[in-house]
Motif scaffolding. Sequence first.
Motif, PDB file in Angstrom:
ATOM      1  N   GLU A 242      52.604  67.670  61.493  1.00 52.95           N
ATOM      2  CA  GLU A 242      52.591  66.420  62.238  1.00 52.95           C
ATOM      3  C   GLU A 242      53.145  65.151  61.645  1.00 52.95           C
ATOM      4  OE1 GLU A 242      50.964  65.587  65.025  1.00 52.95           O
ATOM      5  OE2 GLU A 242      50.208  67.697  65.829  1.00 52.95           O
ATOM      6  N   MET A 243      53.537  65.220  60.323  1.00 54.51           N
ATOM      7  CA  MET A 243      53.757  64.038  59.758  1.00 54.51           C
ATOM      8  C   MET A 243      55.018  63.130  60.233  1.00 54.51           C
ATOM      9  SD  MET A 243      51.844  64.019  57.332  1.00 54.51           S
ATOM     10  CE  MET A 243      50.482  65.384  57.023  1.00 54.51           C
TER      11      MET A 243
ATOM     12  N   VAL B 190      44.981  54.439  61.516  1.00 59.77           N
ATOM     13  CA  VAL B 190      44.102  55.131  60.413  1.00 59.77           C
ATOM     14  C   VAL B 190      44.823  55.823  59.331  1.00 59.77           C
ATOM     15  CG1 VAL B 190      42.042  56.609  60.017  1.00 59.77           C
ATOM     16  CG2 VAL B 190      41.851  54.772  62.019  1.00 59.77           C
ATOM     17  N   LEU B 191      45.861  56.501  59.977  1.00 58.11           N
ATOM     18  CA  LEU B 191      46.661  57.425  59.094  1.00 58.11           C
ATOM     19  C   LEU B 191      47.668  56.861  58.512  1.00 58.11           C
ATOM     20  CD1 LEU B 191      46.043  60.477  61.730  1.00 58.11           C
ATOM     21  CD2 LEU B 191      44.916  60.040  59.630  1.00 58.11           C
ATOM     22  N   THR B 192      48.322  55.710  58.983  1.00 60.39           N
ATOM     23  CA  THR B 192      49.598  55.208  58.468  1.00 60.39           C
ATOM     24  C   THR B 192      49.509  53.642  57.980  1.00 60.39           C
ATOM     25  OG1 THR B 192      50.581  54.732  60.262  1.00 60.39           O
ATOM     26  CG2 THR B 192      50.690  56.840  59.667  1.00 60.39           C
ATOM     27  N   LYS B 193      50.325  53.212  57.424  1.00 58.57           N
ATOM     28  CA  LYS B 193      50.530  51.676  57.194  1.00 58.57           C
ATOM     29  C   LYS B 193      51.881  51.578  57.942  1.00 58.57           C
ATOM     30  CE  LYS B 193      50.271  51.918  52.747  1.00 58.57           C
ATOM     31  NZ  LYS B 193      50.366  51.532  51.248  1.00 58.57           N
ATOM     32  N   PRO B 194      51.973  50.527  58.496  1.00 61.47           N
ATOM     33  CA  PRO B 194      53.476  49.852  59.011  1.00 61.47           C
ATOM     34  C   PRO B 194      54.386  50.135  57.885  1.00 61.47           C
ATOM     35  CG  PRO B 194      51.999  48.150  59.210  1.00 61.47           C
ATOM     36  CD  PRO B 194      50.909  49.397  58.700  1.00 61.47           C
TER      37      PRO B 194
ATOM     38  N   GLU C 125      45.497  59.927  51.542  1.00 59.65           N
ATOM     39  CA  GLU C 125      44.011  60.362  51.443  1.00 59.65           C
ATOM     40  C   GLU C 125      43.354  60.515  52.899  1.00 59.65           C
ATOM     41  OE1 GLU C 125      44.704  56.739  50.172  1.00 59.65           O
ATOM     42  OE2 GLU C 125      45.722  58.111  48.844  1.00 59.65           O
ATOM     43  N   GLN C 126      44.009  59.718  53.839  1.00 58.44           N
ATOM     44  CA  GLN C 126      43.339  59.630  55.007  1.00 58.44           C
ATOM     45  C   GLN C 126      43.825  60.872  55.663  1.00 58.44           C
ATOM     46  OE1 GLN C 126      40.887  57.720  55.244  1.00 58.44           O
ATOM     47  NE2 GLN C 126      41.571  56.336  56.848  1.00 58.44           N
ATOM     48  N   VAL C 127      45.066  61.415  55.702  1.00 62.10           N
ATOM     49  CA  VAL C 127      45.690  62.618  56.323  1.00 62.10           C
ATOM     50  C   VAL C 127      44.843  63.803  55.607  1.00 62.10           C
ATOM     51  CG1 VAL C 127      47.721  64.054  55.889  1.00 62.10           C
ATOM     52  CG2 VAL C 127      47.958  61.473  56.624  1.00 62.10           C
TER      53      VAL C 127
ATOM     54  N   GLY D  40      54.692  56.908  64.915  1.00 55.83           N
ATOM     55  CA  GLY D  40      53.753  55.959  65.169  1.00 55.83           C
ATOM     56  C   GLY D  40      52.790  56.631  66.248  1.00 55.83           C
ATOM     57  N   PHE D  41      52.869  58.133  66.535  1.00 52.79           N
ATOM     58  CA  PHE D  41      51.641  58.760  67.269  1.00 52.79           C
ATOM     59  C   PHE D  41      50.469  58.755  66.544  1.00 52.79           C
ATOM     60  CE2 PHE D  41      56.159  59.952  68.698  1.00 52.79           C
ATOM     61  CZ  PHE D  41      55.892  59.831  70.309  1.00 52.79           C
TER      62      PHE D  41
END
Lengths: 305, 305
Positions: free
Chosen positions: B175-176, B197-201, B164-166, B182-183
């Motif tokens: 860019e994925m 904001v865009l990913t979860k670890p 959803e954020q992406v 981690g960028f």
Amino acid sequence: MDKFEVTILGCGSALPTTKHNQTSQVVNFRDKLFIIDCGEGTQLQFRKAKLKFSRLGHIFISHLHGDHCFGLMGLISTFGLLGRTADLYIHAPKGLEAVMKPALDFFCNPLSYQVFFKEYDTKKSSLIYEDRSLQVTTIPLKHRMPCSGFLFQEKIGLNHIIREQVDFYNVPTYEMNRLKAGFDYITPDGEVISNAVLTKPAALPRSYAYCSDTAYNPPIIELIKGCDLLFHEATFANSEKVRANQTYHSTAEQAATIALKAEVKQLLIGHFSARYPNENILLTEANAIFPIVEIAEELKTYVVE
Amino acid sequence: MDKFEVTILGCGSALPTTKHNQTSQVVNFRDKLFIIDCGEGTQLQFRKAKLKFSRLGHIFISHLHGDHCFGLMGLISTFGLLGRTADLYIHAPKGLEAVMKPALDFFCNPLSYQVFFKEYDTKKSSLIYEDRSLQVTTIPLKHRMPCSGFLFQEKIGLNHIIREQVDFYNVPTYEMNRLKAGFDYITPDGEVISNAVLTKPAALPRSYAYCSDTAYNPPIIELIKGCDLLFHEATFANSEKVRANQTYHSTAEQAATIALKAEVKQLLIGHFSARYPNENILLTEANAIFPIVEIAEELKTYVVE
């Protein structure tokens, strides 16, 4: 009657399945135990059958395919851990000792007892074991490699004394062995008392024949003639007859034909291909030729009578 | 979560019993299977566990006692009968290839696939297997002969995209991979969108440690620190502590002490001496030291989580 029975430890063929272990069985003759073939897992099946390791002195290996001997290392090693001291004899075709020696030297060294390998010739029938009451001879088979079956024959026993008759005729004790051996008794007065009056003949000697692995092989018929129990491999059903020929195995019908021609009392079939979800097809096909057939089952005991 | 579990094939010690098979277990990591140790009967237990032979590529042998490797010949031979073509790697201390070669040459020749023996050094911890998501390192143990355990460690995974954020920030597809690594994302307008904001670890990497056979051996604590599941041998109860020392095995209490000091999440004990009719005494003694203990059971699967 003295014990003479066979316990199946494994009656599958090369591929062990959740239903059948690889080949192994135990002959119990008067509480002396003999293992025939020793596929992987034999020691565990032996325990499950509640047999006593200490009663075992001789192992007979039919041929050097893995499914008939991969259980040897574990068995030998376990006997060592249990502190066995009695000698163990392994009767096998040429080659087994050489192939096992590096592993034995590595894994079972030192060992609390001695293992003796006894080579036998797979090309001719020969006596490879004998004691007072039993003899074991080989049965040359027809397989992809040198292979032999085994005939366990009870020896003809001595006559049984009829106690009342012996008392009636006042036969002295020192005459008993002569009576058992079949001699008449001569009284102090010179009267001849026939042996038949004083003794009963011993029971007829019993015999068990193990024939696996083998293609249909008529020359064995003479060797196993009239035996009380015949275990014959029946790897395949008739539908796989071509494959049976190619792999030097037998169909159930061929096993039954051997049983019929050899006039055995009972047939037990085994060494089942993993392709059959149950072996009823094999039983049916064998039964069409020979009436008294049983399907081998793991941990079941069959009496030789 | 990706599969990471251990199925026990055998958790007895040297003497197989009707209750316990000799040592063997299977690690299933994302449907790749790895066998650890291979006592007699492993192939049959593997089948009973309904695992797929084709998923197996590597076998790890802890040490060269028979109860940890007598099942290899049967397994290798069966793979041949099944027409396997994939290479099979056997990781073991020095010596196994030499001792198995004569039997392999005799019983498994020709073979439809190749077996490669990979020697590892039991004196130091080293990486012996690695793929994209898993690595296996050795854990030097203290036994009567060179012996090593194995640490299976999941690699740290890539970040997970929050879809959803992406979408919200209109991040382009190319860019994925950068996001997963981690960028941060920089919009065409130069705005920096933080990676957080865009990913979860990714989930924390999981690990499984296998330590058998071994005496109480504190140096392993650092190597297995914080692992999720520890299998540690617990051959004996406290009453046999002297015998445990003499034979370089552990008591359940010692296994639990290692688990406690290494701060593992869960302890699984096995390699039970045949002397215990049930292992509750071992469980009780381990539990007194470390709270989360399970008793290994044949054909039971334990999840690494």
